[in-house]
Design an enzyme around this catalytic site. Structure first.
Site, PDB file in Angstrom:
ATOM      1  CB  CYS A 118      -0.844   0.097   1.181  1.00 28.49           C
ATOM      2  SG  CYS A 118      -1.749  -1.629   1.348  1.00 28.49           S
ATOM      3  CG  HIS A 143      -2.529   4.357   4.774  1.00 32.46           C
ATOM      4  ND1 HIS A 143      -2.180   4.186   3.382  1.00 32.46           N
ATOM      5  CD2 HIS A 143      -2.509   2.988   5.027  1.00 32.46           C
ATOM      6  CE1 HIS A 143      -1.944   2.928   3.009  1.00 32.46           C
ATOM      7  NE2 HIS A 143      -2.387   2.233   4.001  1.00 32.46           N
ATOM      8  CD  GLU A 173      -3.407   7.760   8.862  1.00 25.30           C
ATOM      9  OE1 GLU A 173      -4.308   6.995   8.395  1.00 25.30           O
ATOM     10  OE2 GLU A 173      -2.869   8.476   7.984  1.00 25.30           O
ATOM     11  CE  LYS A 185      -5.725   3.848   1.272  1.00 26.25           C
ATOM     12  NZ  LYS A 185      -5.017   4.924   1.531  1.00 26.25           N
ATOM     13  CG  HIS A 199      -6.368   0.741   0.067  1.00 29.78           C
ATOM     14  ND1 HIS A 199      -5.239   0.760  -0.592  1.00 29.78           N
ATOM     15  CD2 HIS A 199      -5.912   0.115   1.284  1.00 29.78           C
ATOM     16  CE1 HIS A 199      -4.142   0.800  -0.024  1.00 29.78           C
ATOM     17  NE2 HIS A 199      -4.620   0.470   1.397  1.00 29.78           N
ATOM     18  CG  PHE A 239      -0.683  -5.341   4.803  1.00 25.88           C
ATOM     19  CD1 PHE A 239      -1.051  -4.700   5.897  1.00 25.88           C
ATOM     20  CD2 PHE A 239      -1.534  -6.354   4.445  1.00 25.88           C
ATOM     21  CE1 PHE A 239      -2.393  -4.717   6.229  1.00 25.88           C
ATOM     22  CE2 PHE A 239      -2.815  -6.591   4.818  1.00 25.88           C
ATOM     23  CZ  PHE A 239      -3.276  -5.787   5.690  1.00 25.88           C
TER      24      PHE A 239
END
Lengths: 88, 402
Positions: free
Chosen positions: B162, B294, B305, B326, B331, B390
């Site tokens: 990501c 994010h 976050e 998003k 995403h 990730f």
């Protein structure tokens, strides 16, 4: 509750926890057994594969979906219900 | 050190087929997430995504090109075409030798993989098309962009899940800043919305079945998207000398690794990347007015976050505007940072902050101004774009108005 279901669920949880089946008791939580969120997702997958069932489980909110993962006993009970529901 | 500016932008995503339609959708808070349409979608338990509907490759590319271009390459080429056209650049001679392309991508040609696995495993065929490998390789998009625009300098693909696009754009930024390159096309693309691509994500049990609601207390997971965004990064004096329109300046970049868990995010890793980007830009937290988060809509990301932002900005976090687009385009995994950089450019250029849509209920663990549901006007001089992958790999970019 079928004894076969209980035994299989215990086996799956024991494997995730890297313990003997004899070390697992119904009142224990997954946390007690050292199973983290990834271990939980893997356990759910293994249970689904073993019984050919769909477990309503979203890791963002494990309490949602009505599949009670509070303890080993509640998991066995929830799996039994799903298996019974499928047989109907 | 050289200054780096953005002189071209292009995109195709669930919100629109170019930058202006994407800006319009973001400003309206329109949702591009809808019912997925592809083969075997009825065998998925997740059936929504930010899909580019009605995409007809044959109107844009010829038969020989389509034989070589997976969907993620097609998207990258569409976005690159718009970006290069806007920049007005033509790459020849010395400029071509000093210009390259670095794109982010995670899944490679997943539609090509899906189709050909079906062919050999399900249909039992023993022969595949000769171009399967060059079509599915992760660097196919970057290579075709380089061939199309004669970019002969440093070119490669970055794959950090990501954070791929942010890492890619960070490299492009570094190369121009250090004097190694004059222009770099950078951004990312992804086309994972096919049966195998969504089935794999389903397995993780982190996907939402109804909507992406970042920071909302009732959020229940992420929603995948697809598409691309590509930018022209250019050395400032070069851009100024030719009178190019400058969309924004890239002023800072930082990357960190959590070194802790393959899927669970870390507050410290994120905070170090955010603080690092501000420091790299030679600025302080007080200079930052907007963060494109994010904001995946998972329980874990959003609270981590927000905690990281609070750590870096302290009491100043309350004055910040933070939003996750998003919620609108989904995403895009390896392409997401690129599409999200558009929201940063819109904030700097137009003074419009794209909202976090689908927001219904405040979460005490995300108690920041997340610009819920409706776009807001704000004077933004500096903004950040976060990406946390990730694998614990974090990349944050800082942009400034020029």
């Amino acid at each position: 509750m079928s004894e076969a279901i209980r035994i299989k669920v215990f086996e799956i949880i024991a494997e995730q926890a890297v313990l003997d089946v004899s070390d697992i008791s119904p009142e224990q939580t997954l946390e007690d057994l050292g199973i983290d969120s990834m271990g939980l997702v893997e356990s759910i997958f293994a249970i689904e594969e073993a019984f050919d069932i769909q477990i309503p489980f979203n890791a963002n909110d494990p309490r949602q979906g009505g599949f009670d993962i509070s303890t080993v006993a509640t998991i066995v009970e929830a799996v039994s219900k799903l298996v019974a529901g499928q047989a109907q | 050190m050289k200054r780096v500016v953005i002189t071209g932008a292009g995109t195709i995503n669930a919100l629109g087929g170019d930058v202006s339609s994407t800006f319009e959708a973001m400003a309206e808070g329109r949702c591009g997430i809808s019912q997925l349409e592809f083969r075997d979608v009825d065998r998925l338990s997740i059936s929504i995504g930010g899909q580019v509907h009605g995409w007809d490759a044959e109107t844009t590319f010829n038969r020989q090109q389509i034989a070589l271009y997976d969907r993620f390459t097609q998207f990258a080429l569409v976005a690159a075409k718009q970006a290069v056209a806007q920049s007005g650049l033509v790459f020849t001679g010395e400029l071509a030798a000093r210009s390259g392309v670095i794109l982010g991508n995670s899944g490679g040609g997943m539609n090509t993989l899906d189709d050909n696995y079906r062919s050999v495993y399900e249909d039992g065929k023993n022969r595949v098309h000769p171009f399967v490998v060059p079509k599915l390789m992760n660097n196919a998009a970057a290579s075709h962009v380089s061939m199309t625009y004669n970019l002969k300098g440093p070119s490669f693909t970055v794959s950090t899940a990501c954070a791929s696009s942010n890492h890619a754009m960070g490299q492009a930024f570094y190369m121009i800043r250090s004097g190694m390159a004059t222009c770099m096309l950078s951004g990312g693309s992804e086309a994972m919305l096919c049966f195998g691509g969504v089935k794999a994500w389903e397995g993780l049990r982190v996907m939402s079945k109804d909507a992406c609601r970042p920071f909302s207390a009732d959020r229940n997971g992420m929603v995948q998207g697809e598409g691309a965004a590509v930018f022209v990064f250019e050395e400032y004096e070069h851009a100024r000398a030719r009178g190019a329109e400058i969309l924004a300046e890239v002023v800072g970049f930082a990357m960190t690794s959590d070194a802790s868990d393959i899927v669970m995010p870390s507050k410290q890793g994120a905070a170090r990347a955010i603080a690092g980007a501000i420091q790299d830009a030679g600025l302080g937290p007080d200079n930052v007015a907007y963060i494109n988060a994010h904001g995946t809509g998972t329980a874990a990301n959003d609270k981590t976050e927000c905690a990281a932002i609070s750590d870096v900005f302290g009491a100043g976090a309350d004055q910040l505007l933070i939003s996750s687009t998003k919620s609108m385009h989904g995403h895009l995994i390896g392409g997401t940072g690129a599409v999200e950089l558009l929201a940063c450019i819109m904030a700097l250029k137009d003074g419009v902050i794209a909202p976090t849509i689908g927001y219904r209920e405040p979460d005490p663990e995300c108690a920041l101004d997340v610009v819920p549901n409706e776009a807001r006007e704000a004077d933004v001089e500096v903004c950040l774009s976060n990406a946390f992958a990730f694998g614990g790999l974090n990349a944050v970019i800082a942009l400034r108005r020029v």
